[in-house]
Scaffold this motif. Structure first.
Motif, mmCIF file in Angstrom:
data_model
loop_
_atom_site.group_PDB
_atom_site.id
_atom_site.type_symbol
_atom_site.label_atom_id
_atom_site.label_comp_id
_atom_site.label_asym_id
_atom_site.label_seq_id
_atom_site.Cartn_x
_atom_site.Cartn_y
_atom_site.Cartn_z
ATOM 1 N N ILE A 1 46.215 35.502 72.305
ATOM 2 C CA ILE A 1 46.126 34.126 72.758
ATOM 3 C C ILE A 1 44.736 33.796 73.288
ATOM 4 O O ILE A 1 44.218 32.702 73.058
ATOM 5 C CB ILE A 1 47.205 33.838 73.844
ATOM 6 N N ASN A 2 44.091 34.724 73.997
ATOM 7 C CA ASN A 2 42.761 34.444 74.539
ATOM 8 C C ASN A 2 41.718 34.300 73.434
ATOM 9 O O ASN A 2 40.722 33.598 73.600
ATOM 10 C CB ASN A 2 42.339 35.552 75.505
ATOM 11 N N GLN A 3 41.937 34.991 72.320
ATOM 12 C CA GLN A 3 41.004 34.883 71.205
ATOM 13 C C GLN A 3 41.286 33.662 70.343
ATOM 14 O O GLN A 3 40.374 33.098 69.735
ATOM 15 C CB GLN A 3 41.079 36.154 70.351
ATOM 16 N N LEU A 4 42.534 33.201 70.293
ATOM 17 C CA LEU A 4 42.898 32.020 69.513
ATOM 18 C C LEU A 4 42.658 30.716 70.266
ATOM 19 O O LEU A 4 42.420 29.672 69.656
ATOM 20 C CB LEU A 4 44.378 32.095 69.121
ATOM 21 N N ASN A 5 42.722 30.774 71.589
ATOM 22 C CA ASN A 5 42.692 29.566 72.408
ATOM 23 C C ASN A 5 41.375 28.800 72.228
ATOM 24 O O ASN A 5 40.295 29.320 72.507
ATOM 25 C CB ASN A 5 42.853 29.956 73.874
ATOM 26 N N PRO A 6 41.424 27.546 71.770
ATOM 27 C CA PRO A 6 40.189 26.777 71.553
ATOM 28 C C PRO A 6 39.559 26.231 72.829
ATOM 29 O O PRO A 6 38.556 25.521 72.766
ATOM 30 C CB PRO A 6 40.644 25.640 70.637
ATOM 31 N N PHE A 7 40.161 26.539 73.981
ATOM 32 C CA PHE A 7 39.589 26.118 75.261
ATOM 33 C C PHE A 7 38.127 26.544 75.349
ATOM 34 O O PHE A 7 37.769 27.689 75.093
ATOM 35 C CB PHE A 7 40.405 26.739 76.399
ATOM 36 N N VAL A 8 37.235 25.597 75.703
ATOM 37 C CA VAL A 8 35.811 25.861 75.829
ATOM 38 C C VAL A 8 35.469 26.035 77.304
ATOM 39 O O VAL A 8 35.616 25.100 78.101
ATOM 40 C CB VAL A 8 34.963 24.731 75.221
ATOM 41 N N ASP A 9 35.046 27.215 77.659
ATOM 42 C CA ASP A 9 34.653 27.502 79.034
ATOM 43 C C ASP A 9 33.207 27.060 79.227
ATOM 44 O O ASP A 9 32.280 27.653 78.669
ATOM 45 C CB ASP A 9 34.806 28.997 79.305
ATOM 46 N N ARG A 10 33.013 25.999 80.033
ATOM 47 C CA ARG A 10 31.680 25.462 80.305
ATOM 48 C C ARG A 10 31.280 25.711 81.761
ATOM 49 O O ARG A 10 30.527 24.931 82.342
ATOM 50 C CB ARG A 10 31.628 23.962 79.989
ATOM 51 N N THR A 11 31.812 26.802 82.333
ATOM 52 C CA THR A 11 31.459 27.109 83.719
ATOM 53 C C THR A 11 29.955 27.193 83.888
ATOM 54 O O THR A 11 29.403 26.725 84.880
ATOM 55 C CB THR A 11 32.117 28.438 84.145
ATOM 56 N N ASN A 12 29.284 27.802 82.942
ATOM 57 C CA ASN A 12 27.834 27.745 82.854
ATOM 58 C C ASN A 12 27.509 26.843 81.664
ATOM 59 O O ASN A 12 27.650 27.256 80.513
ATOM 60 C CB ASN A 12 27.243 29.130 82.656
ATOM 61 N N PRO A 13 27.101 25.582 81.889
ATOM 62 C CA PRO A 13 26.943 24.611 80.780
ATOM 63 C C PRO A 13 25.972 25.055 79.700
ATOM 64 O O PRO A 13 26.047 24.570 78.562
ATOM 65 C CB PRO A 13 26.441 23.346 81.492
ATOM 66 N N THR A 14 25.055 25.950 80.016
ATOM 67 C CA THR A 14 24.082 26.404 79.037
ATOM 68 C C THR A 14 24.674 27.457 78.098
ATOM 69 O O THR A 14 24.132 27.720 77.035
ATOM 70 C CB THR A 14 22.840 26.964 79.746
ATOM 71 N N PHE A 15 25.788 28.045 78.508
ATOM 72 C CA PHE A 15 26.442 29.077 77.700
ATOM 73 C C PHE A 15 27.928 28.741 77.592
ATOM 74 O O PHE A 15 28.675 28.891 78.554
ATOM 75 C CB PHE A 15 26.258 30.465 78.325
ATOM 76 N N GLU A 16 28.341 28.286 76.421
ATOM 77 C CA GLU A 16 29.734 27.911 76.205
ATOM 78 C C GLU A 16 30.476 29.048 75.493
ATOM 79 O O GLU A 16 29.952 29.653 74.549
ATOM 80 C CB GLU A 16 29.823 26.636 75.372
ATOM 81 N N ASN A 17 31.705 29.302 75.934
ATOM 82 C CA ASN A 17 32.533 30.360 75.348
ATOM 83 C C ASN A 17 33.877 29.781 74.936
ATOM 84 O O ASN A 17 34.490 29.037 75.694
ATOM 85 C CB ASN A 17 32.746 31.485 76.352
ATOM 86 N N THR A 18 34.329 30.134 73.736
ATOM 87 C CA THR A 18 35.582 29.577 73.241
ATOM 88 C C THR A 18 36.279 30.556 72.308
ATOM 89 O O THR A 18 35.665 31.492 71.769
ATOM 90 C CB THR A 18 35.321 28.255 72.488
ATOM 91 N N GLY A 19 37.581 30.327 72.116
ATOM 92 C CA GLY A 19 38.347 31.069 71.129
ATOM 93 C C GLY A 19 38.268 30.397 69.778
ATOM 94 O O GLY A 19 37.578 29.391 69.593
ATOM 95 N N ASN A 20 39.023 30.945 68.823
ATOM 96 C CA ASN A 20 38.979 30.440 67.454
ATOM 97 C C ASN A 20 40.387 30.492 66.862
ATOM 98 O O ASN A 20 40.881 31.564 66.511
ATOM 99 C CB ASN A 20 38.010 31.275 66.619
ATOM 100 N N PRO A 21 41.050 29.345 66.735
ATOM 101 C CA PRO A 21 42.425 29.346 66.206
ATOM 102 C C PRO A 21 42.516 29.706 64.729
ATOM 103 O O PRO A 21 43.621 29.921 64.214
ATOM 104 C CB PRO A 21 42.896 27.915 66.452
ATOM 105 N N ASP A 22 41.386 29.774 64.035
ATOM 106 C CA ASP A 22 41.400 30.125 62.616
ATOM 107 C C ASP A 22 41.291 31.632 62.371
ATOM 108 O O ASP A 22 41.197 32.068 61.221
ATOM 109 C CB ASP A 22 40.241 29.427 61.894
ATOM 110 N N LEU A 23 41.283 32.421 63.422
ATOM 111 C CA LEU A 23 41.137 33.860 63.255
ATOM 112 C C LEU A 23 42.280 34.453 62.434
ATOM 113 O O LEU A 23 43.432 34.042 62.553
ATOM 114 C CB LEU A 23 41.108 34.551 64.631
ATOM 115 N N ARG A 24 41.930 35.424 61.631
ATOM 116 C CA ARG A 24 42.922 36.150 60.856
ATOM 117 C C ARG A 24 42.918 37.616 61.296
ATOM 118 O O ARG A 24 41.922 38.104 61.818
ATOM 119 C CB ARG A 24 42.624 36.055 59.360
#
Length: 806
Positions: free
Chosen positions: A563-586
């Motif tokens: 779920i953490n890898q699929l979740n498209p939630f974008v973590d912008r805690t540090n706005p210069t470095f965004e982290n997100t999952g990918n629901p298209d992962l296989r």
């Protein structure tokens, strides 16, 4: 016919004359009476054994209720007589039977109760630390004195194939794609925040840790590296027993309590383990330096201070009810919860070679909480013709929720107009599993087969609130997303294990899995549907010699995105470095080959040579956007990885009071992938070694020390630095095998450690320096209690959902 008659007569006469020539044999008698040396009462039901000069047992007998014994039909000569019982200290006498004396009376013989034996005798190397089998290796924590003062996480540094990185993340063969079980079953305790639970779980409450390097086909195909099975203390006898551990750590950590309890009454058995902890992480610093190398070069420098605290609690229970000798009902219930808060103050400066492009200060306040639970019920049916023939029906429910809220407040802005914002993410997961297993033994062959269905739902509700000119917060729909994901896995397996009389063991199996994924992104009105079939084989074999053994294993495993890898939630805690999952992962499939050798005599040696390879591996890929000056990191199915290396575990008693152990692994890895449309490659050595020594002193004191060398981490786009850690421990048995006090210090020579991570891409190079609290002091108090008489029965098969990686 005549030859047979003559031969029979010759044998008869030889036996007759031999018997006549034997002087005074078979007419001697040995007798005596056993007395408890403390109480003065008769010692009943003590085994009396007469042995010859070669220590071969000639005659045995139990002493009577009045302590007396009488052994006849003995020949003349010199012998030894041994008196043995679980209630008394073993005693041996040397005797001589006179040919001319038909009766030898030893008179009253005093033997000491076993409880007083502990005052005078130290047992050295009572049982081995390591046991290796065809598909796994087992580390006995109860045989390691350090378990009385360390947590399970700290003890994992000593377990073959396992290592703990700079951020306290456990790795199996340098890989984080594995599963953690509790007593052979998945548990919600290890799904949400495993390292927090492992930190607070006292090793004294754990019996052993199994590392399953070549999982058979009965296990779900997920987990590229394998399975870690933590086995809690179990009752070995009827009644009750338990243990409790209190500990305190400063300045990194805090107070914690944990323990286990087991009881059995008649047909009902109950075991439970649990714990709670408070943790505090004092303020440390971070710096990030990024240099872009494209047509518009820029330099970014960030510095920050961070601190956090948290709470964690867990409880696990197992119940067993023996309906009769062939029917067993069992179940489990696990609960866990955690909460935490943190503060992060960051200064950011972006410039090119000639001017200041951008700057800001950012204060982030974060609050998080979560809870999880799982419950299972199992029915096991045995068969009268063979106790190892079993049919098991199982059902399990598991679910958890996570809530995360953060507030970002900007100040000291230059050319930076992003408004203050808030991020709120609520995620949950629940699953239902039904399973049928059958075990059918046929002489030396054991056949296993089963079917299974997993029905899983993942949901995420992420909201992004932006601050308005009127100081209110309004939702930003362009950065908000609601995500629903359903996953159905249907599986069947078949395994065959054959054991030969010459200590060869073979195991082969196949597993078939059908996976159906249906993802719905409500906010963006988009959907993803996947349907794929997996064929997963496994092979393992082993050969045992007198003191050595060899083993081989080959298997394929699947890495299925969580779920953490699929979740498209974008973590912008540090706005210069965004982290997100990918629901298209296989999912991706990997191969692993292992050759093993082990030696056990006075000490133990375990060595393994391994080669792993995989394509389409799920990696975090970072891309730098020169237009926005933002680095975005996202999970991708990109490139592949290979690793070649080995593992060694060595334990040796240097003397009766001093032991030495070494656990380590060395791997060379190759990784390749795509970033910003361009190929990237990385390679290098990864190694971890833990050297431990212990010295046992008089009066229950024990000293130990260890040095841990971590060679850093390597992924497709980053590599971290090497560091050395040390630990020293002293413990004292206040009450033998009951109450133990321990004091310890970790890394006393360095208050902080700096973790340096180099990250790179086609158009950027980045260096992260993360300061971490390194020096820790603390103490613990561990107490064991209870008495048992009969083991608690458990079903031998059950649900083990190991199909989603950490």
């Amino acid at each position: 016919m005549e030859r047979k008659i003559i031969l029979t007569l010759i044998i008869f006469f030889i036996g007759f004359f031999a018997a006549v020539a034997q002087p005074a044999t078979g007419i001697h008698t040995l007798k005596g009476s056993l007395i408890d040396s403390i109480s003065g009462k008769e010692a009943a039901f003590v085994t009396v054994a007469v042995k010859n000069a070669n220590k071969e047992v000639l005659k045995t007998q139990l002493s009577k209720i009045d302590g007396s014994f009488l052994i006849d039909q003995l020949v003349a000569g010199r012998f030894s007589v041994t008196f043995a019982s679980v209630e008394y200290k073993t005693k041996t006498l040397e005797i001589s039977i006179d040919p001319n004396n038909p009766i030898l009376d030893l008179g009253r013989i005093h033997i000491s109760p076993a409880s007083h034996q502990l005052k005078d005798v130290s047992i050295v190397a009572a049982r081995p630390l390591i046991k290796q089998e065809a598909d796994r290796i087992t580390y006995d924590l109860q045989a390691d004195p350090d378990s009385k003062s360390y947590s399970v996480l700290e003890m994992m540094r000593k377990v073959p194939f396992l290592s703990v990185d700079a951020d306290d993340n456990v790795q199996l063969n340098g890989n984080s794609a594995y599963r953690i079980f509790i007593n052979g079953k998945p548990s919600s305790l290890m799904e949400r925040n495993p390292k927090d639970v492992l930190k607070s779980m006292p090793a004294s409450s754990i019996q052993k840790i199994e590392v399953i390097t070549t999982p058979s086909s009965k296990y779900d195909a997920e987990g590229l590296a394998g399975i870690i099975n933590i086995i809690t203390n179990k009752a070995v006898e009827n009644g009750y027993n338990g243990n409790v551990n209190f500990s305190e750590r400063y300045p990194l950590g805090g107070p914690s309590i944990g323990g286990s309890f087991t009881t059995k009454s008649g047909k009902l058995g109950i075991s439970a383990f649990g714990g709670a902890s408070l943790s505090n992480t004092p303020s440390t610093g971070i710096t990030i330096s990024r240099v872009s190398t494209d047509a518009s070069p820029s330099n970014l420098f960030q510095s920050a201070d961070r601190e956090s605290d948290g709470k964690n609690a867990y409880l696990g229970t197992e119940l067993s009810y023996e309906i009769d000798s062939l029917n067993l009902l069992s179940g489990q219930l696990n609960l866990n919860g955690s909460s935490g808060s943190g503060k992060f103050f960051q200064r950011s400066l972006l410039e090119n070679n000639t001017e200041l492009l951008q700057q800001y200060n950012l204060l982030t306040n974060n609050d998080n909480s979560g809870r999880g639970a799982d419950a299972a019920i199992n029915y096991q049916k045995g068969f009268r013709r063979n106790k190892n023939q079993l049919l098991t029906f199982s059902y399990r429910y598991y679910g958890f929720t996570n809530d995360d809220t953060s507030d970002q407040l900007f100040s000291n802005r230059t050319n930076y107009d992003l408004p203050d914002f808030q991020q709120v993410n609520e995620s949950m997961m629940n699953e239902h599993t039904a399973q049928l297993d059958y075990v059918h033994p046929v002489k030396n062959l054991t056949i296993e087969a089963g079917i299974k269905g997993i029905f899983r739902t993942n949901e995420s509700d992420f909201k992004y609130y932006s601050r308005t000119p009127s100081d209110d917060y309004a939702i930003d729909t362009s950065k908000t997303n609601t995500f629903n994901n359903t996953q159905t896995i249907l599986a069947a397996y078949n395994t065959y294990q054959y054991n030969l009389k010459n200590n060869w063991s073979f195991k082969v199996g196949i597993r078939l899995e059908q996976t159906i994924v249906d993802a719905d992104f409500v906010t963006t009105e988009s959907k993803v549907k996947q349907n794929y079939f997996s064929f997963v084989p496994s092979v393992s074999l082993s050969k045992r010699f007198k003191t050595t053994g060899i083993s081989f294993g080959w298997n394929q495993r699947i890495q299925r995105p969580g779920i953490n890898q699929l979740n498209p939630f974008v973590d912008r805690t540090n706005p210069t470095f965004e982290n997100t999952g990918n629901p298209d992962l296989r999912p991706t499939k990997g191969n692993s080959i292992r050759f093993g050798f082990d030696w056990n005599k006075k000490g133990s040696l375990n060595m393994n040579l391994m080669y792993n390879w995989i394509r389409g591996l799920i990696f975090q890929v970072s891309e730098y956007d020169s237009q926005t000056n933002i680095t975005r990191t996202r999970y991708e199915n990109t490139g592949g990885a290979k690793a070649l290396g080995g593992n060694i575990n060595f334990n040796y008693p240097m003397s009766k009071t001093w032991n030495l152990s070494l656990n380590g692994n060395l791997m060379h890895g190759w990784a390749d992938g795509i970033s910003n449309g361009k190929p990237i490659r990385n390679q290098g050595f990864m190694y971890r070694f833990n050297l431990t020594t212990g010295l046992r002193l008089d009066n229950g004191w024990r000293l130990s020390g260890s040095a841990y060398l971590n060679g850093g981490e390597l992924t497709i786009q980053q590599q971290s630095n090497t560091y050395l850690g040390t630990a020293f421990n002293v413990n004292k048995d206040i009450v033998k095998d009951k109450l133990t006090f321990s004091a310890f210090t970790n890394n006393p020579f360095n208050r902080y450690r700096v973790n340096v991570t180099n990250r790179f891409g086609p158009n950027f190079n980045q260096v992260n320096n993360s300061q971490q609290n390194f020096r820790t002091v603390g103490g613990s108090l561990s107490y064991k209690f209870g008495k048992m008489k009969e083991s608690i029965k458990k079903n031998k098969r059950g649900i083990s959902n190991d199909d989603v990686s950490n």
